[in-house]
Write a protein that holds these residues in place. Structure first.
Motif, mmCIF file in Angstrom:
data_model
loop_
_atom_site.group_PDB
_atom_site.id
_atom_site.type_symbol
_atom_site.label_atom_id
_atom_site.label_comp_id
_atom_site.label_asym_id
_atom_site.label_seq_id
_atom_site.Cartn_x
_atom_site.Cartn_y
_atom_site.Cartn_z
ATOM 1 N N GLU A 1 0.966 -1.090 0.129
ATOM 2 C CA GLU A 1 0.140 0.183 -0.047
ATOM 3 C C GLU A 1 0.779 1.367 0.030
ATOM 4 O OE1 GLU A 1 -3.722 2.128 2.539
ATOM 5 O OE2 GLU A 1 -2.777 0.350 3.317
ATOM 6 N N ARG A 2 2.040 1.166 0.757
ATOM 7 C CA ARG A 2 2.829 2.568 0.795
ATOM 8 C C ARG A 2 3.292 2.919 -0.556
ATOM 9 N NH1 ARG A 2 7.862 3.457 5.069
ATOM 10 N NH2 ARG A 2 8.306 5.478 4.231
ATOM 11 N N THR A 3 3.933 1.910 -1.085
ATOM 12 C CA THR A 3 4.622 2.112 -2.306
ATOM 13 C C THR A 3 3.476 2.391 -3.415
ATOM 14 O OG1 THR A 3 6.358 0.446 -1.916
ATOM 15 C CG2 THR A 3 6.007 0.987 -4.357
ATOM 16 N N LEU A 4 2.312 1.818 -3.633
ATOM 17 C CA LEU A 4 1.347 2.139 -4.360
ATOM 18 C C LEU A 4 0.820 3.202 -4.548
ATOM 19 C CD1 LEU A 4 -0.208 -1.558 -4.704
ATOM 20 C CD2 LEU A 4 0.904 -0.405 -6.534
ATOM 21 N N SER A 5 0.715 3.822 -3.131
ATOM 22 C CA SER A 5 -0.103 5.097 -2.871
ATOM 23 C C SER A 5 0.914 6.324 -2.968
ATOM 24 C CB SER A 5 -0.527 5.223 -1.473
ATOM 25 O OG SER A 5 0.630 5.045 -0.363
ATOM 26 N N GLY A 6 2.025 6.035 -2.859
ATOM 27 C CA GLY A 6 3.308 7.140 -3.266
ATOM 28 C C GLY A 6 3.286 7.054 -4.787
ATOM 29 N N LEU A 7 3.236 6.101 -5.500
ATOM 30 C CA LEU A 7 3.308 6.544 -6.964
ATOM 31 C C LEU A 7 2.311 7.129 -7.364
ATOM 32 C CD1 LEU A 7 5.127 2.819 -7.936
ATOM 33 C CD2 LEU A 7 6.183 4.954 -7.607
ATOM 34 N N ASP A 8 1.096 6.629 -6.859
ATOM 35 C CA ASP A 8 -0.205 7.160 -7.607
ATOM 36 C C ASP A 8 -0.113 8.470 -7.270
ATOM 37 O OD1 ASP A 8 -2.678 7.157 -8.504
ATOM 38 O OD2 ASP A 8 -3.764 6.504 -6.509
#
Length: 379
Positions: free
Chosen positions: A242-249
């Motif tokens: 979640e942390r990586t995906l939300s940051g990229l998004d």
């Protein structure tokens, strides 16, 4: 979702892609529940891989028995896939299924059962020896006639087809990409391994298909590197937390809202792919543009006419104070240019709008370059 379409301009399976981030399949791990948990920060999810015929199922059991890898083991793959796809109902995720099979008939049978509401991804990527020996995964990269036969069988069912490949396995990845385009593939999902952006640029310059770049894309800098060399989307597997995906998004959304073109290419003279022709000036001096046009078989006069005719009646038509008398020939906003900026200010065009117009011009140029679908060279 209209904001997402205006921001990214991505459609898959006639649905707006919320963000240019995909969840890649991992056998035994990425199922409907895994994808659903990550729906707020992804646009499409490839669940699987699922084995869909007896040889592939036997190989999956052999892989799982080795103890090092998980697999989805089910005696009724169609029933299991229906259950997993249903988990994604009501989410903004576009459902896609990564399939391992050995015959066109096996893939066509799944398409008959599930219909056109999902994207079908042919797994030509798995390199587990049991899978390759069974005639799945990487086997197809060295047996392209069998791979393209599966693409054609799926397309005959009227479905959207993705092909997951690994670069450096086929004799020539550019020929492979063109063969898949000729067979009817819609999406190339590319594991770049250690090859980096140069290989991605080569493939982008070979086909007009939607490209998803994969492998170790877990920072925004890495994401932008892939997008600026030809990718339309990126995918994450092991790093799909979640942390990586939300940051990229959040980062790509912010970039798109500020820049206007979320996957704008580098300029041609700085290693950009074919889309960067939209930023090139007139072909009046020796520079990378001339050999690029020669490789594409586009005469200089045709290129000049194409750009000028494409911007007629648009805000790029003006620009008498620019170097070549039209914004059609002006460079990317990241490159300093007082004449371009002065013209934009005088005409009331924001840099964001300018980049969106350049994206439209790029689409027109790409349409000219890839006007004719090639013959299938693997036949």
């Amino acid at each position: 979702m209209m904001d997402a379409f205006e921001r990214f301009g991505l459609l898959i399976n006639d649905r707006v892609v919320r963000t240019p981030i995909a969840i890649a399949s991992m056998a035994g791990i990425v199922d409907g529940a895994f994808a659903r948990e990550r729906a707020p920060h992804a646009g499409i999810a490839f669940i699987g891989g699922y084995s869909i015929d007896e040889p592939a199922m036997k190989a999956a059991k052999a892989v799982a028995a080795g103890g090092d890898r998980k697999e989805f083991l089910c005696e009724d793959p169609v029933g299991e896939l229906k259950k997993q796809i249903a988990i994604l109902d009501g989410s903004t995720l576009i459902p896609a299924i990564n399939l391992r099979g050995t015959t066109p008939e096996a893939f066509a049978s799944v398409a008959d059962a599930l219909g056109d509401s999902v994207v079908y991804e042919i797994d030509a990527h798995c390199r587990q020896p049991a899978m390759v020996d069974a005639g799945c995964g990487e086997y197809y990269l060295k047996n392209q006639q069998k791979l393209t036969a599966i693409v054609r069988a799926l397309k005959a069912k009227g479905v959207t087809v993705s092909v997951k490949i690994r670069v450096g396995v086929a004799e020539d990845d550019r020929v492979l990409a063109r063969n898949l385009w000729a067979a009817g593939a819609d999406i190339l999902h590319i594991d770049l391994m250690d090859s980096g952006s140069a290989k991605l640029r080569q493939i982008r310059n070979s086909v007009p298909l939607l490209i998803i770049a994969n492998n170790a894309i877990n920072t925004f800098d890495r994401m932008r590197e892939m997008l600026s060399h030809g990718a339309d989307m990126v995918s994450l597997a092991r790093n799909a937390d979640e942390r990586t995906l939300s940051g990229l998004d959040a980062a790509i959304t912010r970039y798109a809202d500020e820049d206007g073109w979320y996957n704008s290419p580098k300029q041609l003279c700085r290693g950009g792919d074919i889309r960067s022709l939209t930023f090139c000036c007139m072909p009046v001096k020796e520079c990378p543009l001339i050999p690029a046009l020669n490789r594409m078989g586009i005469p200089k006069d045709d290129y000049i006419a194409l750009k000028l005719n494409s911007v007629k009646g648009t805000l790029l038509d003006g620009g008498q104070q620019t170097c070549f008398g039209s914004l059609a020939w002006c460079c990317k906003t990241s490159s300093p240019c007082m004449f371009r900026d002065m013209t934009l200010k005088q005409t009331g065009i924001s840099k964001k709008e300018y980049m969106r117009l350049k994206r439209d011009l790029s689409d027109t140029i790409m349409g000219r370059v890839f006007h004719d679908v090639p013959s299938d060279e693997s036949r």
